[in-house]
Design a protein around this motif. Structure first.
Motif, PDB file in Angstrom:
ATOM      1  N   LYS A   1       0.824  -1.219   0.000  1.00 12.13           N
ATOM      2  CA  LYS A   1       0.000   0.000   0.000  1.00 12.13           C
ATOM      3  C   LYS A   1       0.860   1.272   0.000  1.00 12.13           C
ATOM      4  O   LYS A   1       0.381   2.334  -0.382  1.00 12.13           O
ATOM      5  N   TYR A   2       2.137   1.125   0.418  1.00  8.71           N
ATOM      6  CA  TYR A   2       3.030   2.291   0.403  1.00  8.71           C
ATOM      7  C   TYR A   2       3.718   2.477  -0.944  1.00  8.71           C
ATOM      8  O   TYR A   2       4.343   3.502  -1.173  1.00  8.71           O
ATOM      9  N   VAL A   3       3.642   1.446  -1.818  1.00  4.37           N
ATOM     10  CA  VAL A   3       4.396   1.513  -3.075  1.00  4.37           C
ATOM     11  C   VAL A   3       3.722   2.448  -4.083  1.00  4.37           C
ATOM     12  O   VAL A   3       4.379   3.239  -4.757  1.00  4.37           O
ATOM     13  N   LEU A   4       2.391   2.376  -4.166  1.00  5.32           N
ATOM     14  CA  LEU A   4       1.695   3.246  -5.123  1.00  5.32           C
ATOM     15  C   LEU A   4       1.800   4.701  -4.663  1.00  5.32           C
ATOM     16  O   LEU A   4       1.457   5.042  -3.530  1.00  5.32           O
ATOM     17  N   SER A   5       2.279   5.535  -5.560  1.00  5.06           N
ATOM     18  CA  SER A   5       2.468   6.948  -5.219  1.00  5.06           C
ATOM     19  C   SER A   5       1.131   7.597  -4.825  1.00  5.06           C
ATOM     20  O   SER A   5       0.125   7.414  -5.514  1.00  5.06           O
ATOM     21  N   PRO A   6       1.087   8.347  -3.711  1.00  2.97           N
ATOM     22  CA  PRO A   6      -0.174   8.964  -3.278  1.00  2.97           C
ATOM     23  C   PRO A   6      -0.806   9.845  -4.362  1.00  2.97           C
ATOM     24  O   PRO A   6      -2.024   9.944  -4.453  1.00  2.97           O
ATOM     25  N   GLU A   7       0.020  10.429  -5.236  1.00  2.00           N
ATOM     26  CA  GLU A   7      -0.495  11.305  -6.306  1.00  2.00           C
ATOM     27  C   GLU A   7      -1.261  10.521  -7.363  1.00  2.00           C
ATOM     28  O   GLU A   7      -2.040  11.092  -8.121  1.00  2.00           O
ATOM     29  N   LYS A   8      -0.986   9.202  -7.452  1.00  2.00           N
ATOM     30  CA  LYS A   8      -1.690   8.385  -8.460  1.00  2.00           C
ATOM     31  C   LYS A   8      -2.690   7.416  -7.828  1.00  2.00           C
ATOM     32  O   LYS A   8      -3.349   6.652  -8.525  1.00  2.00           O
ATOM     33  N   ASP A   9      -2.783   7.455  -6.518  1.00  2.00           N
ATOM     34  CA  ASP A   9      -3.615   6.504  -5.769  1.00  2.00           C
ATOM     35  C   ASP A   9      -5.057   7.022  -5.730  1.00  2.00           C
ATOM     36  O   ASP A   9      -5.406   7.893  -4.943  1.00  2.00           O
ATOM     37  N   MET A  10      -5.910   6.451  -6.603  1.00  2.00           N
ATOM     38  CA  MET A  10      -7.245   7.022  -6.808  1.00  2.00           C
ATOM     39  C   MET A  10      -8.299   6.536  -5.816  1.00  2.00           C
ATOM     40  O   MET A  10      -9.403   7.043  -5.778  1.00  2.00           O
ATOM     41  N   ASP A  11      -7.987   5.496  -4.985  1.00  2.00           N
ATOM     42  CA  ASP A  11      -9.016   4.976  -4.077  1.00  2.00           C
ATOM     43  C   ASP A  11      -8.465   4.750  -2.659  1.00  2.00           C
ATOM     44  O   ASP A  11      -8.849   3.811  -1.979  1.00  2.00           O
ATOM     45  N   ALA A  12      -7.574   5.647  -2.257  1.00  2.00           N
ATOM     46  CA  ALA A  12      -7.056   5.664  -0.878  1.00  2.00           C
ATOM     47  C   ALA A  12      -6.499   4.324  -0.415  1.00  2.00           C
ATOM     48  O   ALA A  12      -6.783   3.870   0.692  1.00  2.00           O
ATOM     49  N   MET A  13      -5.667   3.727  -1.259  1.00  2.00           N
ATOM     50  CA  MET A  13      -4.952   2.535  -0.818  1.00  2.00           C
ATOM     51  C   MET A  13      -3.760   2.963   0.045  1.00  2.00           C
ATOM     52  O   MET A  13      -3.469   2.369   1.075  1.00  2.00           O
ATOM     53  N   ASN A  14      -3.083   4.026  -0.400  1.00  5.51           N
ATOM     54  CA  ASN A  14      -1.925   4.529   0.339  1.00  5.51           C
ATOM     55  C   ASN A  14      -2.376   5.263   1.607  1.00  5.51           C
ATOM     56  O   ASN A  14      -3.240   6.142   1.540  1.00  5.51           O
ATOM     57  N   PRO A  15      -1.803   4.901   2.776  1.00  2.00           N
ATOM     58  CA  PRO A  15      -2.223   5.534   4.029  1.00  2.00           C
ATOM     59  C   PRO A  15      -2.110   7.062   4.029  1.00  2.00           C
ATOM     60  O   PRO A  15      -2.810   7.722   4.796  1.00  2.00           O
ATOM     61  N   ASP A  16      -1.276   7.627   3.172  1.00  2.00           N
ATOM     62  CA  ASP A  16      -1.202   9.103   3.069  1.00  2.00           C
ATOM     63  C   ASP A  16      -2.567   9.684   2.738  1.00  2.00           C
ATOM     64  O   ASP A  16      -2.982  10.706   3.290  1.00  2.00           O
ATOM     65  N   ASN A  17      -3.249   9.028   1.790  1.00  2.00           N
ATOM     66  CA  ASN A  17      -4.561   9.552   1.376  1.00  2.00           C
ATOM     67  C   ASN A  17      -5.621   9.325   2.450  1.00  2.00           C
ATOM     68  O   ASN A  17      -6.471  10.195   2.665  1.00  2.00           O
TER      69      ASN A  17
END
Ligand code: NDP
Length: 285
Positions: free
Chosen positions: A109-125
């Motif tokens: 979940k940390y690998v996908l860049s938050p700028e391209k993460d469209m469905d809040a997989m990355n904990p940043d989003n």
């Protein structure tokens, strides 16, 4: 008889907004594109994918599907995501979950860049949802609930909202979004005592439990707005929500159908994210 809060209307209103954004982007020479990453070919992934491709093509947004082997290993999967992070022609990425068992989502979940993460997989989003920071991309389903409520002018400030379900993709982020709109929010789950009585106290009741037709006449009271997020396969083999529509509809004031309610707005929220990502990158936001 309750008023039906159908997804069709907010979808049409969003289409106008999004079509104008696509025109602006294309004028600037930008062709918005989303990549779907799918491992294998699960029927519910395929059905979501077909809906998304149709909605996106109606807006003039490209969708590319990357189908990966269902037995892909962690390193190879991470490499695919890294490649998408680097690919300038891709503005947004949607990774279908749950991932196959051999893949460790807590790392990926940390690998996908938050700028391209469209469905809040990355904990940043996700964190941005909890911090009421609008610069991220919230999960599309709770956002669709908010769009639908906003479209039908359902007031949230000062209202009692009861959310049945506390998952990280629906219940919890939705609670934060509603709190940000000054609702008083109660989050319920499988250990909540006297669930029907708690639900009856709500002005706005949201069902996201993943249990076909669980919310019946015992859970509702007159005047309520009932939002059904559920998508389940009923005993009759037909799609149905978490709300038992037949028994609830005669009691409450307003209710979403399922299918045809929240689910149909979700894909438009996804498209809105891709366009916002493209606008941001092009400096048009
Ligand atoms: P999860 O299974 O991840 O979470 C379900 C939640 O409901 C959990 O918090 C669970 O409690 C709670 N719950 C389950 N059974 C009961 C019960 N009998 N009484 C009280 N609480 C209960 O589901 P999701 O959040 O992923 O999805 C919820 C629903 O929304 C599903 O029907 C799903 O198909 C649908 N969905 C719809 C989307 C759309 O676009 N419309 C997109 C995503 C999902 P506990 O935490 O204690 O286990």
């Amino acid at each position: 008889m309750a008023e039906l809060l159908k997804g069709k209307e907010p979808v049409a209103a969003m289409k106008e907004r999004l079509t104008a954004q696509v025109a602006r982007l294309k004028q600037a020479g930008v062709h918005p594109k989303m990549t779907i990453v799918r491992c294998g070919a699960r029927p519910d992934d395929l059905s979501y994918e077909t809906g998304a491709i149709k909605r996106f093509s109606g807006l003039g947004v490209d969708v590319e599907v990357k189908e990966l082997p269902v037995d892909i290993d962690q390193q190879a999967f991470a490499a695919q995501i890294e490649a998408l992070n680097q690919d300038d022609s891709v503005h947004g990425v949607l990774i279908f979950r749950p991932l196959p068992r051999q893949l460790d989502e807590s790392v990926l979940k940390y690998v996908l860049s938050p700028e391209k993460d469209m469905d809040a997989m990355n904990p940043d989003n996700l964190a941005k949802v909890f911090a009421a920071d609008p610069s991220g991309y919230p999960p599309c389903t709770p956002e669709a609930v908010m769009e639908l409520l906003d479209h039908y002018q359902v007031e949230l400030a000062g209202k009692n909202v009861v959310i049945l379900g506390r998952s990280m993709v629906v219940g919890r982020p939705l609670a934060m979004m509603m709190l940000a709109k000054n609702a008083t929010v109660t989050i319920c789950h499988s250990k909540t005592q006297n669930l029907p009585a708690v639900a009856q106290q709500a002005d706005i009741l949201v069902a996201c439990v993943g249990q076909a037709k669980m919310v019946n006449a015992e859970y509702v009271s007159p005047g309520q707005v009932v939002i059904d997020v559920g998508i389940n396969m009923g005993e009759d083999g037909k799609l149905c929500g978490d709300v038992d529509f037949e028994t609830v509809e005669p009691i409450v004031a307003r209710v979403t159908p399922a299918p045809g309610g929240v689910g149909s707005v979700t894909t438009s929220c996804l498209a809105a994210h891709v366009l916002r990502a493209a606008m941001k990158r092009a400096g048009l936001e």
